[in-house]
Scaffold this motif. Sequence first.
Motif, mmCIF file in Angstrom:
data_model
loop_
_atom_site.group_PDB
_atom_site.id
_atom_site.type_symbol
_atom_site.label_atom_id
_atom_site.label_comp_id
_atom_site.label_asym_id
_atom_site.label_seq_id
_atom_site.Cartn_x
_atom_site.Cartn_y
_atom_site.Cartn_z
ATOM 1 N N GLU A 203 0.810 -1.211 0.000
ATOM 2 C CA GLU A 203 0.000 0.000 0.000
ATOM 3 C C GLU A 203 0.849 1.269 0.000
ATOM 4 O O GLU A 203 0.419 2.332 -0.443
ATOM 5 C CB GLU A 203 -0.932 0.028 1.223
ATOM 6 C CG GLU A 203 -1.964 -1.099 1.242
ATOM 7 C CD GLU A 203 -1.361 -2.411 1.763
ATOM 8 O OE1 GLU A 203 -0.253 -2.365 2.334
ATOM 9 O OE2 GLU A 203 -2.001 -3.463 1.587
ATOM 10 N N SER A 204 2.067 1.180 0.531
ATOM 11 C CA SER A 204 2.933 2.350 0.590
ATOM 12 C C SER A 204 4.359 1.958 0.241
ATOM 13 O O SER A 204 4.739 0.784 0.347
ATOM 14 C CB SER A 204 2.889 2.984 1.988
ATOM 15 O OG SER A 204 3.352 2.053 2.956
ATOM 16 N N ILE A 205 5.153 2.934 -0.150
ATOM 17 C CA ILE A 205 6.546 2.688 -0.520
ATOM 18 C C ILE A 205 7.375 2.448 0.736
ATOM 19 O O ILE A 205 7.259 3.166 1.731
ATOM 20 C CB ILE A 205 7.104 3.884 -1.303
ATOM 21 C CG1 ILE A 205 6.382 4.020 -2.644
ATOM 22 C CG2 ILE A 205 8.609 3.736 -1.535
ATOM 23 C CD1 ILE A 205 6.796 5.232 -3.429
ATOM 24 N N VAL A 206 8.215 1.425 0.698
ATOM 25 C CA VAL A 206 9.137 1.148 1.800
ATOM 26 C C VAL A 206 10.558 1.131 1.245
ATOM 27 O O VAL A 206 10.789 0.786 0.088
ATOM 28 C CB VAL A 206 8.824 -0.196 2.490
ATOM 29 C CG1 VAL A 206 7.482 -0.132 3.194
ATOM 30 C CG2 VAL A 206 8.857 -1.350 1.504
ATOM 31 N N THR A 225 2.639 7.673 5.682
ATOM 32 C CA THR A 225 1.961 8.920 6.041
ATOM 33 C C THR A 225 2.171 10.018 5.003
ATOM 34 O O THR A 225 1.691 11.135 5.171
ATOM 35 C CB THR A 225 2.480 9.423 7.398
ATOM 36 O OG1 THR A 225 3.888 9.741 7.284
ATOM 37 C CG2 THR A 225 2.290 8.375 8.479
ATOM 38 N N GLY A 226 2.912 9.705 3.938
ATOM 39 C CA GLY A 226 3.232 10.717 2.941
ATOM 40 C C GLY A 226 4.612 11.304 3.128
ATOM 41 O O GLY A 226 5.156 11.926 2.211
ATOM 42 N N PHE A 227 5.176 11.141 4.320
ATOM 43 C CA PHE A 227 6.533 11.575 4.612
ATOM 44 C C PHE A 227 7.328 10.365 5.110
ATOM 45 O O PHE A 227 6.758 9.447 5.713
ATOM 46 C CB PHE A 227 6.543 12.667 5.687
ATOM 47 C CG PHE A 227 5.984 13.979 5.228
ATOM 48 C CD1 PHE A 227 6.807 14.930 4.654
ATOM 49 C CD2 PHE A 227 4.635 14.259 5.362
ATOM 50 C CE1 PHE A 227 6.300 16.145 4.219
ATOM 51 C CE2 PHE A 227 4.116 15.462 4.937
ATOM 52 C CZ PHE A 227 4.941 16.417 4.353
ATOM 53 N N PRO A 228 8.632 10.347 4.879
ATOM 54 C CA PRO A 228 9.406 9.194 5.348
ATOM 55 C C PRO A 228 9.442 9.106 6.876
ATOM 56 O O PRO A 228 9.765 10.091 7.552
ATOM 57 C CB PRO A 228 10.805 9.451 4.765
ATOM 58 C CG PRO A 228 10.865 10.915 4.485
ATOM 59 C CD PRO A 228 9.474 11.328 4.153
ATOM 60 N N ARG A 229 9.110 7.947 7.390
ATOM 61 C CA ARG A 229 9.128 7.676 8.817
ATOM 62 C C ARG A 229 9.814 6.339 9.055
ATOM 63 O O ARG A 229 9.685 5.412 8.248
ATOM 64 C CB ARG A 229 7.711 7.625 9.394
ATOM 65 C CG ARG A 229 7.007 8.973 9.451
ATOM 66 C CD ARG A 229 7.585 9.831 10.568
ATOM 67 N NE ARG A 229 6.944 11.140 10.654
ATOM 68 C CZ ARG A 229 7.414 12.245 10.112
ATOM 69 N NH1 ARG A 229 8.548 12.189 9.388
ATOM 70 N NH2 ARG A 229 6.809 13.401 10.253
ATOM 71 N N ARG A 241 6.070 -0.852 14.826
ATOM 72 C CA ARG A 241 5.702 0.417 15.446
ATOM 73 C C ARG A 241 6.568 1.524 14.868
ATOM 74 O O ARG A 241 7.670 1.278 14.363
ATOM 75 C CB ARG A 241 5.866 0.363 16.961
ATOM 76 C CG ARG A 241 7.292 0.185 17.444
ATOM 77 C CD ARG A 241 7.330 0.044 18.957
ATOM 78 N NE ARG A 241 8.667 -0.204 19.460
ATOM 79 C CZ ARG A 241 9.520 0.752 19.836
ATOM 80 N NH1 ARG A 241 9.160 2.023 19.740
ATOM 81 N NH2 ARG A 241 10.711 0.448 20.305
ATOM 82 N N VAL A 242 6.058 2.761 14.930
ATOM 83 C CA VAL A 242 6.821 3.918 14.479
ATOM 84 C C VAL A 242 7.928 4.175 15.495
ATOM 85 O O VAL A 242 7.681 4.205 16.703
ATOM 86 C CB VAL A 242 5.931 5.161 14.334
ATOM 87 C CG1 VAL A 242 6.771 6.368 13.926
ATOM 88 C CG2 VAL A 242 4.841 4.917 13.313
ATOM 89 N N MET A 250 11.797 14.822 8.186
ATOM 90 C CA MET A 250 11.820 13.565 7.442
ATOM 91 C C MET A 250 12.960 12.715 8.004
ATOM 92 O O MET A 250 14.104 13.178 8.090
ATOM 93 C CB MET A 250 12.029 13.820 5.948
ATOM 94 C CG MET A 250 10.890 14.576 5.281
ATOM 95 S SD MET A 250 11.068 14.656 3.472
ATOM 96 C CE MET A 250 12.543 15.667 3.328
ATOM 97 N N SER A 251 12.662 11.487 8.382
ATOM 98 C CA SER A 251 13.681 10.596 8.935
ATOM 99 C C SER A 251 13.832 9.384 8.021
ATOM 100 O O SER A 251 12.852 8.845 7.499
ATOM 101 C CB SER A 251 13.309 10.151 10.350
ATOM 102 O OG SER A 251 12.001 9.615 10.394
#
Length: 438
Positions: A203-206, A225-229, A241-242, A250-251
């Motif tokens: 679903e999202s880029i990793v 979330t739209g920003f790198p986490r 977990r985050v 941006m991390s």
Amino acid sequence: MMVRVLLMVLAVVWTAPLTAQDGPLRIEITEGVIEPLPVAVPNLVPETAGSAEMGQQLARVIAADLAGTGLFREVPSSSFISQVSDFNSPVLYADWKAINVQALVTGAVNVQGNQVTVKFRLYDVFSGAEMGDGLQFAGTTDAWRRIAHKVADAVYSRITGETGYFDSRVVYVSETGPKDNRRKRLAIMDYDGANVQYLTGSESIVLAPRFSANGDRVLYTSYETGFPRIYVLDVGSVQRRVLESQQGTMSFAPRFAPNGQTVVYSLSQGANTDIYAMDIASGGTKRLTSAPSIETAPSFSPDGSQIVFESDRSGSQQLYVMPAGGGEARRISFGEGRYGTPVWSPRGDLIAFTKQSQGRFHIGVMRLDGSEERLLSASFLDEGPTWSPNGRVIMFARETQGAAGRSTLYSVDITGRNLRPVRTPEGGSDPSWGPLQR
């Protein structure tokens, strides 16, 4: 031990005596041209009804592991004069010498229910003696490949004097779809590309998964979330977990310290990117760099005392080393081109890197002071090196040119020999090689 190993730098030459009196089998690491050592791996002897097929499968994986190193050449079963039908029968050395076998691996397999037990022995054919004592490994039928890898690791270790790397796993980014709409998800596999399992959805880029030192957790960057986490994922439970989520930042590019309690990563605020360290238990952070430039891709030394990273503080992308707690950094890359994605060898003696020079990308290694730089590959795009647990092989991603270019995993020996694709069901990038499994 029946094998003497001389550890030098570049290549491997095996030498075998014409008769047992001339001396033991020997693998000598020199600057000569490699000639792989001939090894025979007959099908393992079935000791229970219905285990013959398992014996064949185990032998194929053992032989493939050894041959895949480039140090061994499998002698095909069609050449065999002797057939191993009883694990305890004496070895007919003359029959194996006649077909130029140097190392002979024999084994037996016992399958009862979902449990499998494997015994094996290793023989130095020309000296006419067993190398060490026989060993036994056991597990479930679902994990039979792991047992084969353990046998191959033991054989590799006895002949080279070094730890093996076959019973290990790699976490990577599995890629599907065209370049302009590529779907990426985390996957984990055996070192040879078998037993692929997916750890996240698409679903999202990793990006940039990184194993912990004991292989129980994986760090990675997600754009969920739209920003790198940065997220941390437990491999056994696939719970995640985050780990870092400061607002307005941006991390990315996380990596574990050897103790597994600290994470280093890059944090971008405005136009500046610096390296930070976080204590996982408390969440406390410390800024390690403060230059008005981009610092990223940190990697710890095996003892945890130093960090190598990439920075453009000198005007171009280069490699630097600093104390693990921050402080003055020294530049170690001075060749032509740009250097990035440095990774410290588990042996502590080399640093692997990606280099861009004259329109080509390379995977290379250098000493800790930047000396003895050696390029191991060259292509349109090679990047993201990761070390095998024994520090003798590097895996990386290679992307082909064009709009439909596909990213594929490759491995190469630190001598620059034995470049091999690692087969995966889909495209693959950002590999991280984990430790030997427990």
